[in-house]
Scaffold this motif. Structure first.
Motif, PDB file in Angstrom:
ATOM      1  N   GLU A  19      -5.346   6.572  -0.646  1.00 35.84           N
ATOM      2  CA  GLU A  19      -4.925   5.366  -1.344  1.00 35.84           C
ATOM      3  C   GLU A  19      -5.064   4.127  -0.466  1.00 35.84           C
ATOM      4  N   HIS A  20      -5.159   4.310   0.844  1.00 40.96           N
ATOM      5  CA  HIS A  20      -5.342   3.144   1.722  1.00 40.96           C
ATOM      6  C   HIS A  20      -6.787   2.665   1.584  1.00 40.96           C
ATOM      7  N   PRO A  21      -6.997   1.400   1.311  1.00 40.21           N
ATOM      8  CA  PRO A  21      -8.356   0.908   1.005  1.00 40.21           C
ATOM      9  C   PRO A  21      -9.353   1.016   2.149  1.00 40.21           C
ATOM     10  N   ILE A  22      -8.899   1.155   3.403  1.00 42.77           N
ATOM     11  CA  ILE A  22      -9.866   1.237   4.510  1.00 42.77           C
ATOM     12  C   ILE A  22     -10.315   2.666   4.794  1.00 42.77           C
ATOM     13  N   VAL A  23      -9.719   3.648   4.101  1.00 42.34           N
ATOM     14  CA  VAL A  23     -10.065   5.053   4.350  1.00 42.34           C
ATOM     15  C   VAL A  23     -11.286   5.438   3.516  1.00 42.34           C
ATOM     16  N   LYS A  24     -12.289   5.996   4.175  1.00 44.61           N
ATOM     17  CA  LYS A  24     -13.539   6.372   3.505  1.00 44.61           C
ATOM     18  C   LYS A  24     -13.477   7.821   3.018  1.00 44.61           C
ATOM     19  N   ARG A  25     -14.166   8.092   1.949  1.00 47.92           N
ATOM     20  CA  ARG A  25     -14.221   9.443   1.375  1.00 47.92           C
ATOM     21  C   ARG A  25     -15.585  10.066   1.679  1.00 47.92           C
ATOM     22  N   LYS A  26     -15.580  11.079   2.519  1.00 42.59           N
ATOM     23  CA  LYS A  26     -16.827  11.755   2.874  1.00 42.59           C
ATOM     24  C   LYS A  26     -16.520  13.211   3.206  1.00 42.59           C
ATOM     25  N   GLU A  71       7.183  -5.183  10.493  1.00 37.12           N
ATOM     26  CA  GLU A  71       5.867  -5.755  10.777  1.00 37.12           C
ATOM     27  C   GLU A  71       4.906  -4.753  11.409  1.00 37.12           C
ATOM     28  N   GLN A  72       5.420  -3.629  11.941  1.00 40.27           N
ATOM     29  CA  GLN A  72       4.541  -2.665  12.610  1.00 40.27           C
ATOM     30  C   GLN A  72       4.356  -1.378  11.825  1.00 40.27           C
ATOM     31  N   VAL A  73       5.281  -1.034  10.941  1.00 42.71           N
ATOM     32  CA  VAL A  73       5.243   0.265  10.304  1.00 42.71           C
ATOM     33  C   VAL A  73       5.670   0.172   8.848  1.00 42.71           C
ATOM     34  N   SER A  74       5.150   1.089   8.084  1.00 37.34           N
ATOM     35  CA  SER A  74       5.552   1.236   6.685  1.00 37.34           C
ATOM     36  C   SER A  74       5.717   2.732   6.432  1.00 37.34           C
ATOM     37  N   LEU A  75       6.926   3.160   6.084  1.00 35.47           N
ATOM     38  CA  LEU A  75       7.236   4.580   5.898  1.00 35.47           C
ATOM     39  C   LEU A  75       7.699   4.828   4.463  1.00 35.47           C
ATOM     40  N   GLY A  76       7.194   5.908   3.852  1.00 33.58           N
ATOM     41  CA  GLY A  76       7.578   6.246   2.486  1.00 33.58           C
ATOM     42  C   GLY A  76       8.047   7.679   2.384  1.00 33.58           C
ATOM     43  N   PHE A  77       8.969   7.916   1.451  1.00 31.10           N
ATOM     44  CA  PHE A  77       9.557   9.249   1.287  1.00 31.10           C
ATOM     45  C   PHE A  77       9.746   9.541  -0.200  1.00 31.10           C
ATOM     46  N   ALA A  78       9.249  10.697  -0.656  1.00 21.73           N
ATOM     47  CA  ALA A  78       9.451  11.171  -2.026  1.00 21.73           C
ATOM     48  C   ALA A  78      10.302  12.438  -1.958  1.00 21.73           C
ATOM     49  N   ARG A  79      11.413  12.460  -2.687  1.00 28.24           N
ATOM     50  CA  ARG A  79      12.418  13.498  -2.476  1.00 28.24           C
ATOM     51  C   ARG A  79      12.428  14.592  -3.554  1.00 28.24           C
ATOM     52  N   LEU A  80      12.447  15.833  -3.071  1.00 29.31           N
ATOM     53  CA  LEU A  80      12.814  16.986  -3.892  1.00 29.31           C
ATOM     54  C   LEU A  80      14.183  17.427  -3.396  1.00 29.31           C
ATOM     55  N   SER A  81      15.256  17.111  -4.154  1.00 27.99           N
ATOM     56  CA  SER A  81      16.614  17.359  -3.645  1.00 27.99           C
ATOM     57  C   SER A  81      16.958  18.841  -3.682  1.00 27.99           C
ATOM     58  N   ILE A  82      17.304  19.359  -2.486  1.00 31.98           N
ATOM     59  CA  ILE A  82      17.656  20.773  -2.346  1.00 31.98           C
ATOM     60  C   ILE A  82      18.967  20.933  -1.596  1.00 31.98           C
ATOM     61  N   ILE A  91       0.825  -1.216   0.000  1.00 33.35           N
ATOM     62  CA  ILE A  91       0.000   0.000   0.000  1.00 33.35           C
ATOM     63  C   ILE A  91       0.854   1.260   0.000  1.00 33.35           C
ATOM     64  N   ILE A  92       1.969   1.238   0.726  1.00 35.90           N
ATOM     65  CA  ILE A  92       2.792   2.448   0.837  1.00 35.90           C
ATOM     66  C   ILE A  92       3.325   2.895  -0.522  1.00 35.90           C
ATOM     67  N   THR A  93       3.543   1.962  -1.439  1.00 32.48           N
ATOM     68  CA  THR A  93       4.012   2.325  -2.777  1.00 32.48           C
ATOM     69  C   THR A  93       2.964   3.169  -3.500  1.00 32.48           C
ATOM     70  N   ASP A  94       1.698   2.771  -3.378  1.00 32.19           N
ATOM     71  CA  ASP A  94       0.622   3.560  -3.994  1.00 32.19           C
ATOM     72  C   ASP A  94       0.495   4.923  -3.322  1.00 32.19           C
ATOM     73  N   MET A  95       0.652   4.950  -1.993  1.00 29.23           N
ATOM     74  CA  MET A  95       0.529   6.220  -1.271  1.00 29.23           C
ATOM     75  C   MET A  95       1.613   7.201  -1.696  1.00 29.23           C
ATOM     76  N   ILE A  96       2.866   6.741  -1.728  1.00 33.87           N
ATOM     77  CA  ILE A  96       3.951   7.665  -2.058  1.00 33.87           C
ATOM     78  C   ILE A  96       3.904   8.055  -3.528  1.00 33.87           C
ATOM     79  N   GLY A  97       3.317   7.191  -4.369  1.00 36.53           N
ATOM     80  CA  GLY A  97       3.155   7.530  -5.772  1.00 36.53           C
ATOM     81  C   GLY A  97       2.278   8.744  -5.984  1.00 36.53           C
ATOM     82  N   LYS A  98       1.323   8.966  -5.081  1.00 38.55           N
ATOM     83  CA  LYS A  98       0.456  10.142  -5.168  1.00 38.55           C
ATOM     84  C   LYS A  98       1.178  11.436  -4.791  1.00 38.55           C
TER      85      LYS A  98
END
Length: 619
Positions: free
Chosen positions: A167-174, A42-53, A20-27
């Motif tokens: 992007e997480h499938p359990i999150v509802k849009r309202k 097993e407890q966490v999934s962390l993603g980072f998208a970089r703008l190098s400065i 799931i984190i791959t889809d999230m960071i892709g956004k």
């Protein structure tokens, strides 16, 4: 700055889906087009998208401490990192990068969560402690860097933008209907609310700790002004001017730290002109300036922009903006704002950051924050006029609402709320009116009233402006989102922590002197800004509104405001929308922005929002 996202299993039962984190960071690719990386267990999934400065070679994240027991992802910049880094090295810490944000993880090792008071920057970060199985998340003092989160089924899900959380499938849009009502009533949505129900914005100056399945949110900083009589202003005027000038110079120096080219915005007003002048003095080699000019000369500041650019001999790019640019960019603006809007000028901000990107520049300095800190809006003068005339003629109900909102029935902020409630009720559908008391934002506190009790009137308005206008509107949907839509980082010298801390103790009459707004800034400006800009009246940045859009005869605009579409959405009254359309299309009709309320722009942009985020409306 970059983009971060993540998922933390608060129950710690090995439920992390590592895909799931791959889809999230892709956004968040627009926030970090220069690369992405991850940490997962097993407890966490962390993603980072970089703008190098800073630290182009070794600055990729996640970043680890020496024994890799702690993991950091950070969206932001730590401007005082060189001083902090030297102190940590003396204490024996070993750095693996030259990145500014690596100081965060070593400070956390050394001082625990209290280290956050040492940071001067714009940041939203997460530290995962493997040994404690805990998460520590924080947002900077003024709320320049965004941090959104939700808790669903025991998962803490977070990101720099809401679209990643979705992007997480359990999150509802309202739609959060209180958030919608805030947009109609105030300058914008007010944290912790967002435009999405149960998705929250971490307030500026707050952190979150998660440990043993418990989430704790703590305020670590606020703009707290002194109570009347609490301090004596014994220093001379020259002292305050000189001290502020020195702090502003240092702030600009900090924000010129970069391993990539920088530029600056020139709006034609006082604030951006001061920043431009400082940059020209500190580093004349930084020559790129940018401005937005309108084809409608009545709202264009091009003459003053050109004047400042010529004064400092910058390499100036003027982006020309017409009403057709609004319709062509409206969907993009809503996609990145992640909410409906009450003005169209985010589309102009998009054009501006587009011009920066086309010139291969990643960092731009801007003047946001000065109006809120130095009494720059017309409301400060109106307060003084009312205070001197000592007249009150408002209804009992209006006074009651003000007392509930601000703790002061004589304090008027933007509009007569009781009268405006009748306008909102006419705009809303019957079904919304049936639940009006529940969604009416005036029934939900927006500030800590104690913070403005018994403070000077200038400081009272400054605090309310800062809370309601700055973090989630000017710095967020108008600033951060419109810059990063084009992979550009915005930096704001007036919002340096040391400046803001000093501003709290500047005498109010040096901010608003008699009826002259931003008096102390004007004294600083005399050294490097043309007199014509210093003396010109405050000019509010506006863009064409919905009447201009209706006259363009664009198919999607007519469709989104059609009777059937409005009725199907179930939020606004289609009969009221039809009346407004007829009024706005009259040949001689013109809104006096920003003082008149554009009542059609929220229904229109809500329609765009619903399409962009694939939502049906009320149901």
């Amino acid at each position: 700055m970059c983009g971060i996202s993540g998922i933390f299993d608060m129950r710690d039962v090995g439920r992390i889906n590592k895909n799931i984190i791959t889809d999230m960071i892709g956004k968040l690719n627009h926030r970090g087009p220069d690369g992405a990386d991850f940490y997962q267990d097993e407890q966490v999934s962390l993603g980072f998208a970089r703008l190098s400065i800073i630290d182009l070679e070794t600055g990729m994240q996640p970043i680890y401490n020496e024994d890799k027991s702690k993991v950091l992802i950070c969206n932001g910049e730590i401007f005082n990192y060189l001083e902090l880094r030297q102190g940590l090295i003396r204490r024996g810490h070993v750095f693996s990068t030259n990145s500014d944000v690596e100081v965060i993880i070593h400070l956390y090792e050394e001082y625990g969560k209290d280290f956050i008071h040492q940071l001067n920057g714009q940041f939203a970060f997460v530290i995962y402690d493997k040994n404690k199985k805990s998460l520590f998340c924080a947002r900077d003092h003024l709320g320049i860097a965004p941090f959104f989160y939700t808790v669903e089924e025991g998962f803490f899900i977070f990101a720099s933008e809401i679209k990643a959380i979705l992007e997480h499938p359990i999150v509802k849009r309202k739609i959060d209907l209180v958030g919608l009502d805030q947009i109609l009533t105030f300058p914008g949505v007010i944290a912790p609310r967002t435009f999405f129900e149960n998705i929250w914005s971490l307030e500026n100056g707050h952190f979150i700790e998660i440990k043993d399945s418990r989430l704790r949110k703590v305020e670590y900083w606020d703009l707290i002004y002194p109570k009347i009589g609490e301090i004596e202003y014994i220093q001379s005027e020259d002292y305050y001017i000189g001290k502020l000038d020195d702090l502003l110079t240092k702030s600009v120096e900090y924000r010129l730290m970069s391993d990539v080219p920088l530029a600056f915005y020139v709006s034609g007003g006082l604030d951006s002109s001061i920043i431009a002048s400082k940059i020209n003095t500190i580093n004349p080699a930084i020559k790129h300036s940018f401005s937005i000019a309108f084809t409608d000369k009545s709202i264009s500041e091009s003459n003053y922009q050109q004047m400042m650019a010529k004064h400092i001999q910058s390499k100036h790019t003027e982006a020309l903006f017409s009403p057709t640019d609004i319709s062509t960019r409206l969907f993009q603006a809503i996609r990145h704002s992640e909410s409906a809007l009450k003005e169209t000028y985010n589309t102009a901000s998009l054009v501006l950051s587009e011009a920066v990107k086309k010139n291969r520049i990643k960092v731009v300095l801007s003047g946001e924050g000065a109006d809120e800190l130095f009494a720059g809006y017309v409301g400060y003068r109106f307060d003084r006029m009312r205070n001197q005339s000592n007249t009150t003629s408002d209804s009992h109900e209006e006074n009651r609402l003000r007392s509930c909102l601000w703790g002061d029935e004589s304090f008027i902020y933007e509009k007569q709320y009781h009268k405006f409630e009748a306008i909102k009720r006419e705009l809303y559908s019957q079904e919304i009116n049936e639940m009006y008391d529940e969604i009416n934002c005036l029934n939900h506190p927006v500030i800590n009233k104690e913070r403005i009790r018994n403070v000077d009137l200038v400081h009272k308005r400054s605090y309310v402006d800062y809370k309601l206008r700055l973090p989630e509107h000017l710095l967020a949907d108008h600033g951060d989102r419109m810059c990063f839509a084009n992979s550009v980082e915005g930096r704001y010298p007036f919002l340096d922590k040391n400046i803001v801390d000093f501003v709290r103790f500047i005498p109010p009459n040096l901010k608003l002197k008699m009826f002259e707004e931003k008096y102390i800034l004007k004294q600083i400006a005399k050294k490097g800004v043309p007199n014509e800009i210093i003396k010109r009246p405050k000019y509010t940045f506006v863009a064409p509104g919905s009447p201009d859009l209706l006259r363009q005869d664009v198919a999607f605009i007519h469709d989104l405001l059609s009777y059937d579409t409005i009725k199907k959405q179930g939020i606004f009254n289609p009969d009221t929308i039809e009346k407004l359309k007829k009024q706005y299309l009259q040949p001689d009709f013109k809104l006096n922005l920003p003082y008149d309320i554009d009542m059609l722009i929220v229904p229109l942009t809500l329609g765009v929002f619903l399409e962009e985020f694939k939502m049906a409306g009320l149901h």
